[in-house]
Design a protein around this motif. Structure first.
Motif, short mmCIF file in Angstrom:
data_model
loop_
_atom_site.label_atom_id
_atom_site.label_comp_id
_atom_site.label_asym_id
_atom_site.label_seq_id
_atom_site.Cartn_x
_atom_site.Cartn_y
_atom_site.Cartn_z
N ASP A 59 -6.42 5.56 5.68
CA ASP A 59 -5.70 4.36 5.77
C ASP A 59 -5.69 3.53 4.45
OD1 ASP A 59 -5.22 4.52 8.59
OD2 ASP A 59 -7.25 3.51 8.88
N ASP A 60 -6.77 4.13 3.39
CA ASP A 60 -6.67 3.53 2.14
C ASP A 60 -5.68 4.10 1.42
OD1 ASP A 60 -8.72 1.46 2.81
OD2 ASP A 60 -10.18 3.02 2.06
N LEU A 61 -5.47 5.33 1.75
CA LEU A 61 -4.55 6.24 1.04
C LEU A 61 -3.05 5.59 1.23
CD1 LEU A 61 -3.54 8.51 -0.92
CD2 LEU A 61 -3.77 9.88 1.09
N ARG A 62 -2.73 5.37 2.57
CA ARG A 62 -1.51 4.91 2.84
C ARG A 62 -1.38 3.48 2.28
NH1 ARG A 62 -3.54 6.72 7.97
NH2 ARG A 62 -2.36 8.62 8.59
N ARG A 63 -2.35 2.64 2.31
CA ARG A 63 -2.40 1.32 1.85
C ARG A 63 -1.90 1.33 0.21
NH1 ARG A 63 -7.02 -0.66 2.66
NH2 ARG A 63 -7.54 -0.16 0.79
N GLU A 64 -2.81 2.16 -0.54
CA GLU A 64 -2.55 2.26 -1.93
C GLU A 64 -1.20 2.69 -2.33
OE1 GLU A 64 -4.61 2.33 -4.83
OE2 GLU A 64 -5.97 0.81 -3.79
N MET A 65 -0.59 3.77 -1.52
CA MET A 65 0.60 4.31 -1.85
C MET A 65 1.82 3.06 -1.49
SD MET A 65 1.60 8.17 -1.18
CE MET A 65 2.81 7.81 0.19
N THR A 66 1.43 2.38 -0.62
CA THR A 66 2.55 1.34 -0.06
C THR A 66 2.56 0.26 -1.21
OG1 THR A 66 2.24 1.84 2.31
CG2 THR A 66 2.93 -0.43 1.70
N HIS A 67 1.20 -0.18 -1.81
CA HIS A 67 1.45 -1.30 -2.54
C HIS A 67 1.79 -0.62 -4.13
CE1 HIS A 67 -0.07 -4.34 -5.23
NE2 HIS A 67 -0.80 -3.57 -6.06
N LEU A 68 1.71 0.63 -4.46
CA LEU A 68 2.33 1.14 -5.75
C LEU A 68 3.72 1.28 -5.47
CD1 LEU A 68 0.36 2.01 -7.88
CD2 LEU A 68 0.83 4.43 -7.34
N HIS A 69 4.33 1.65 -4.28
CA HIS A 69 5.67 1.61 -4.36
C HIS A 69 6.41 -0.01 -4.19
CE1 HIS A 69 5.48 5.84 -1.93
NE2 HIS A 69 5.63 5.86 -3.43
N GLU A 70 5.45 -0.77 -3.60
CA GLU A 70 6.02 -2.14 -3.90
C GLU A 70 6.19 -2.62 -5.28
OE1 GLU A 70 3.38 -3.90 -1.34
OE2 GLU A 70 4.32 -3.70 0.64
N THR A 71 5.18 -2.47 -5.99
CA THR A 71 5.04 -2.60 -7.27
C THR A 71 5.85 -2.09 -8.31
OG1 THR A 71 3.25 -1.57 -7.88
CG2 THR A 71 2.81 -3.95 -7.09
N ARG A 72 6.42 -0.77 -7.89
CA ARG A 72 7.29 -0.06 -8.76
C ARG A 72 8.33 -0.76 -9.75
NH1 ARG A 72 6.02 4.47 -11.76
NH2 ARG A 72 8.09 5.63 -12.32
N HIS A 73 9.09 -1.23 -9.10
CA HIS A 73 10.56 -2.05 -9.66
C HIS A 73 10.09 -2.83 -10.62
CE1 HIS A 73 14.57 -3.15 -9.60
NE2 HIS A 73 14.19 -4.31 -9.74
N ASP A 74 9.11 -3.70 -10.21
CA ASP A 74 8.50 -4.64 -11.33
C ASP A 74 8.09 -3.96 -12.55
OD1 ASP A 74 9.43 -6.77 -10.10
OD2 ASP A 74 7.27 -7.12 -9.21
N THR A 75 7.14 -2.92 -12.22
CA THR A 75 6.74 -2.42 -13.49
C THR A 75 7.64 -1.49 -14.31
OG1 THR A 75 4.56 -1.69 -12.02
CG2 THR A 75 5.02 -0.23 -13.99
N VAL A 76 8.83 -1.00 -13.62
CA VAL A 76 9.84 -0.24 -14.25
C VAL A 76 10.77 -1.30 -15.42
CG1 VAL A 76 12.22 0.81 -14.44
CG2 VAL A 76 10.20 1.65 -12.93
N LEU A 77 10.81 -2.36 -14.62
CA LEU A 77 11.71 -3.45 -15.50
C LEU A 77 10.90 -4.25 -16.56
CD1 LEU A 77 13.92 -4.70 -12.49
CD2 LEU A 77 14.65 -3.14 -14.26
N GLY A 78 9.69 -4.66 -16.03
CA GLY A 78 8.84 -5.41 -16.90
C GLY A 78 7.51 -5.07 -17.50
N GLY A 79 7.26 -3.86 -17.23
CA GLY A 79 6.01 -3.48 -17.69
C GLY A 79 5.97 -2.92 -18.92
N SER A 80 4.99 -2.39 -19.73
CA SER A 80 4.86 -1.79 -21.03
C SER A 80 5.04 -0.46 -20.63
CB SER A 80 3.76 -2.15 -21.87
OG SER A 80 2.41 -1.58 -20.95
#
Length: 88
Positions: free
Chosen positions: A16-37
C-alpha cells in the motif's frame, strides 16, 4: 546506516505504501519537470524509477496492460486476425 534522504527504500515499503508513493510521485512529476531545479529533477527521476522497478517486480499483475490497450487485444476485440495467435 541506510540513506533515507530520498525516502524509504522501495523494497522496505509495504504494498500500500509503495502504491501511495508512486501515485504521489506521478502527481508531482509535472511540477518538478516545469519548475524544479536540475538536481530536483534528477532526484525525482531516480526515485520514480526505483519505485516503478519495485512495483513491476512485486506487483506484475497490477502492471499488466489492459488487453484492449495492446495491438493484439484491439485486433481481437474488433474481430480482426491476430498474427501469431493461431487464429489468423
Amino acid at each position: 546506516m541506510t540513506d533515507r534522504s530520498h525516502g524509504v527504500p522501495p523494497a522496505e515499503l509495504d504494498d500500500d505504501d509503495l502504491r501511495r508513493e508512486m501515485t504521489h510521485l506521478h502527481e508531482t512529476r509535472h511540477d518538478t519537470v516545469l519548475g524544479g531545479s536540475e538536481d530536483a529533477l534528477e532526484a525525482h527521476t531516480r526515485r520514480m524509477l526505483e519505485l516503478e522497478k519495485e512495483f513491476l517486480h512485486r506487483l506484475p499483475a497490477e502492471a499488466a496492460p489492459d488487453p484492449r490497450r495492446t495491438r493484439a487485444g484491439s485486433r481481437e476485440e474488433a474481430g480482426q486476425p491476430v498474427p501469431g495467435s493461431g487464429s489468423g
